[in-house]
Design a protein around this motif. Structure first.
Motif, PDB file in Angstrom:
ATOM      1  N   MET A  23      20.020  22.370 -25.397  1.00  0.00           N
ATOM      2  CA  MET A  23      19.915  20.939 -25.142  1.00  0.00           C
ATOM      3  C   MET A  23      21.308  20.309 -25.230  1.00  0.00           C
ATOM      4  N   PRO A  24      21.702  19.445 -24.281  1.00  0.00           N
ATOM      5  CA  PRO A  24      23.050  18.887 -24.307  1.00  0.00           C
ATOM      6  C   PRO A  24      23.277  18.027 -25.541  1.00  0.00           C
ATOM      7  N   ASP A  25      24.510  18.027 -26.004  1.00  0.00           N
ATOM      8  CA  ASP A  25      24.892  17.212 -27.145  1.00  0.00           C
ATOM      9  C   ASP A  25      24.855  15.725 -26.766  1.00  0.00           C
ATOM     10  N   ALA A  26      24.466  14.872 -27.737  1.00  0.00           N
ATOM     11  CA  ALA A  26      24.334  13.435 -27.445  1.00  0.00           C
ATOM     12  C   ALA A  26      25.643  12.814 -26.956  1.00  0.00           C
ATOM     13  N   SER A  27      26.781  13.357 -27.420  1.00  0.00           N
ATOM     14  CA  SER A  27      28.057  12.757 -27.048  1.00  0.00           C
ATOM     15  C   SER A  27      28.490  13.125 -25.630  1.00  0.00           C
ATOM     16  N   CYS A  75      26.122  13.857 -15.848  1.00  0.00           N
ATOM     17  CA  CYS A  75      24.849  13.308 -15.372  1.00  0.00           C
ATOM     18  C   CYS A  75      23.956  14.344 -14.707  1.00  0.00           C
ATOM     19  N   ALA A  76      24.502  15.499 -14.368  1.00  0.00           N
ATOM     20  CA  ALA A  76      23.765  16.436 -13.526  1.00  0.00           C
ATOM     21  C   ALA A  76      22.434  16.866 -14.149  1.00  0.00           C
ATOM     22  N   ARG A  77      22.428  17.184 -15.418  1.00  0.00           N
ATOM     23  CA  ARG A  77      21.193  17.698 -16.033  1.00  0.00           C
ATOM     24  C   ARG A  77      20.085  16.643 -16.047  1.00  0.00           C
ATOM     25  N   ALA A  78      20.453  15.408 -16.355  1.00  0.00           N
ATOM     26  CA  ALA A  78      19.436  14.348 -16.388  1.00  0.00           C
ATOM     27  C   ALA A  78      18.899  14.067 -14.990  1.00  0.00           C
ATOM     28  N   VAL A 132       9.569  11.470 -18.673  1.00  0.00           N
ATOM     29  CA  VAL A 132       9.810  11.231 -20.101  1.00  0.00           C
ATOM     30  C   VAL A 132       9.897  12.549 -20.875  1.00  0.00           C
ATOM     31  N   VAL A 133       8.963  13.453 -20.630  1.00  0.00           N
ATOM     32  CA  VAL A 133       8.953  14.683 -21.428  1.00  0.00           C
ATOM     33  C   VAL A 133      10.162  15.558 -21.096  1.00  0.00           C
ATOM     34  N   LEU A 134      10.581  15.568 -19.835  1.00  0.00           N
ATOM     35  CA  LEU A 134      11.748  16.381 -19.485  1.00  0.00           C
ATOM     36  C   LEU A 134      13.034  15.764 -20.051  1.00  0.00           C
ATOM     37  N   LEU A 135      13.150  14.442 -19.947  1.00  0.00           N
ATOM     38  CA  LEU A 135      14.355  13.807 -20.494  1.00  0.00           C
ATOM     39  C   LEU A 135      14.401  13.957 -22.012  1.00  0.00           C
ATOM     40  N   HIS A 136      13.259  13.809 -22.661  1.00  0.00           N
ATOM     41  CA  HIS A 136      13.239  13.847 -24.126  1.00  0.00           C
ATOM     42  C   HIS A 136      13.305  15.273 -24.670  1.00  0.00           C
ATOM     43  N   ASP A 137      12.396  16.108 -24.221  1.00  0.00           N
ATOM     44  CA  ASP A 137      12.275  17.431 -24.853  1.00  0.00           C
ATOM     45  C   ASP A 137      13.191  18.485 -24.240  1.00  0.00           C
ATOM     46  N   LEU A 138      13.648  18.244 -23.013  1.00  0.00           N
ATOM     47  CA  LEU A 138      14.558  19.215 -22.401  1.00  0.00           C
ATOM     48  C   LEU A 138      16.008  18.743 -22.499  1.00  0.00           C
ATOM     49  N   GLY A 196      12.591  24.996 -22.337  1.00  0.00           N
ATOM     50  CA  GLY A 196      13.888  25.583 -21.993  1.00  0.00           C
ATOM     51  C   GLY A 196      13.894  26.345 -20.670  1.00  0.00           C
ATOM     52  N   ALA A 197      12.742  26.900 -20.295  1.00  0.00           N
ATOM     53  CA  ALA A 197      12.690  27.674 -19.049  1.00  0.00           C
ATOM     54  C   ALA A 197      12.841  26.782 -17.814  1.00  0.00           C
ATOM     55  N   LEU A 198      12.772  25.462 -18.028  1.00  0.00           N
ATOM     56  CA  LEU A 198      12.891  24.544 -16.889  1.00  0.00           C
ATOM     57  C   LEU A 198      14.301  23.971 -16.752  1.00  0.00           C
ATOM     58  N   ALA A 199      15.206  24.411 -17.588  1.00  0.00           N
ATOM     59  CA  ALA A 199      16.587  23.920 -17.502  1.00  0.00           C
ATOM     60  C   ALA A 199      17.203  24.353 -16.173  1.00  0.00           C
ATOM     61  N   PRO A 200      18.211  23.615 -15.708  1.00  0.00           N
ATOM     62  CA  PRO A 200      18.880  24.045 -14.471  1.00  0.00           C
ATOM     63  C   PRO A 200      19.390  25.476 -14.603  1.00  0.00           C
ATOM     64  N   ARG A 201      19.370  26.182 -13.476  1.00  0.00           N
ATOM     65  CA  ARG A 201      19.804  27.581 -13.511  1.00  0.00           C
ATOM     66  C   ARG A 201      21.312  27.685 -13.708  1.00  0.00           C
ATOM     67  N   ARG A 202      21.731  28.772 -14.297  1.00  0.00           N
ATOM     68  CA  ARG A 202      23.158  29.000 -14.570  1.00  0.00           C
ATOM     69  C   ARG A 202      23.980  28.856 -13.295  1.00  0.00           C
TER      70      ARG A 202
END
Lengths: 179, 104
Positions: free
Chosen positions: A1-5, A32-35, A134-140, B19-25
């Motif tokens: 999970m990305p760091d808050a900073s 921003c890419a992951r979000a 919401v669940v992807l932004l929060h839990d992922l 975690g399995a849904l994270a963007p791919r490497r």
């Protein structure tokens, strides 16, 4: 999970990118890419489609960065673009095929357990789009409810409720899949 | 799977491991290149940006005039205009009975 900073984009970075500073643009894309990917995945339900849309969204957003009038609300602006582009991509895909959210697995070999990914994608299909966001932004991606509220324009309380319902539904769905 | 979540009320369902849904490497590895590509793109022309905000209004007016039977109205021109509008406004144009192609 990305760091808050590192996961959110501070207004100062947005302003530097708006001024045309190349490094700031690159940093903005990185942060921003992951979000954006999470938002796209919430709408599209396929990793590969989410990646394609994320790339498009990032390029379009940078091109139109000048029209983001409030850098403090950059994420809300960016996510609006992401939702719009994801909806367009979904329409195009529906025209192209009728496989839907339970599409073919597109995991890279050896990267994650394909069965787990497939099961999660199917379980996500039982949620509403906003619950998926919401669940992807929060839990992922590790967003707080306050950050989600600002980014997708719902109240913090609504974000909590969506998360709670989403988790409950996901657990029920996954329990059916993996008894 | 059931770790405590400080951001959620006690007693609520714990997070599911997504975690399995994270963007791919491979995608994450592409980000620097995407960043460079974005940085190299010239910013959008402000005139074009201003024109874009005018497009939905122009399209709606043209369609309304067309529905009203105006023979001088070029519907295809309106469609072309509307194709540049956001989804919400294209839906309005579609209400006029006109199919609008995917925006570029």
């Amino acid at each position: 999970m990305p760091d808050a900073s590192t996961r959110t984009a501070p207004a100062s970075l947005v302003r530097r990118a708006q001024a045309g500073e190349a490094q700031a643009v690159a940093d903005l894309v990185q942060r921003c890419a992951r979000a954006v990917h999470a938002i796209a995945l919430a709408h599209l339900g396929r990793i590969a489609d989410a990646e394609d849309t994320t790339q498009t969204v990032l390029l379009v957003a940078i091109e139109r960065l000048g029209s983001c009038r409030d850098p403090d609300r950059f994420e809300a602006w960016l996510f609006a673009i992401a939702r719009n582009r994801a909806r367009r991509a979904l329409i195009r895909r529906r025209l192209r095929d009728v496989i839907g959210i339970d599409g073919p697995d597109d995991a890279a070999p050896g990267e994650v357990d394909p069965d787990t990914r497939r099961a999660l994608i199917r379980a996500l299909g039982a949620l509403s789009t906003v619950q998926r966001e919401v669940v992807l932004l929060h839990d992922l991606e590790g967003y707080t409810h306050a950050e989600i509220a600002g980014a997708i324009r719902i109240s913090e309380e609504a974000s909590r409720q969506h998360l709670s319902r989403a988790r409950r539904t996901l657990r029920a769905q996954l329990a059916e899949e993996i008894p | 799977m059931n770790r405590p979540d400080p951001d959620c009320p006690a007693g609520g369902p714990g997070p599911v491991d997504l975690g399995a849904l994270a963007p791919r490497r491979a995608f994450l590895d592409r980000l620097p290149a995407i960043g460079r590509q974005a940085a190299d793109r010239p910013p959008e022309d402000p005139l074009l940006e201003a024109a874009r905000s005018f497009v939905p209004v122009a399209a709606a007016l043209a369609i309304l005039a067309w529905i009203a039977g105006g023979s001088a109205i070029d519907a295809s021109g309106a469609i072309t205009l509307a194709a540049g509008a956001p989804d919400e406004q294209r839906a309005f144009v579609a209400l006029g009975g006109v199919r609008v192609g995917e925006a570029p």
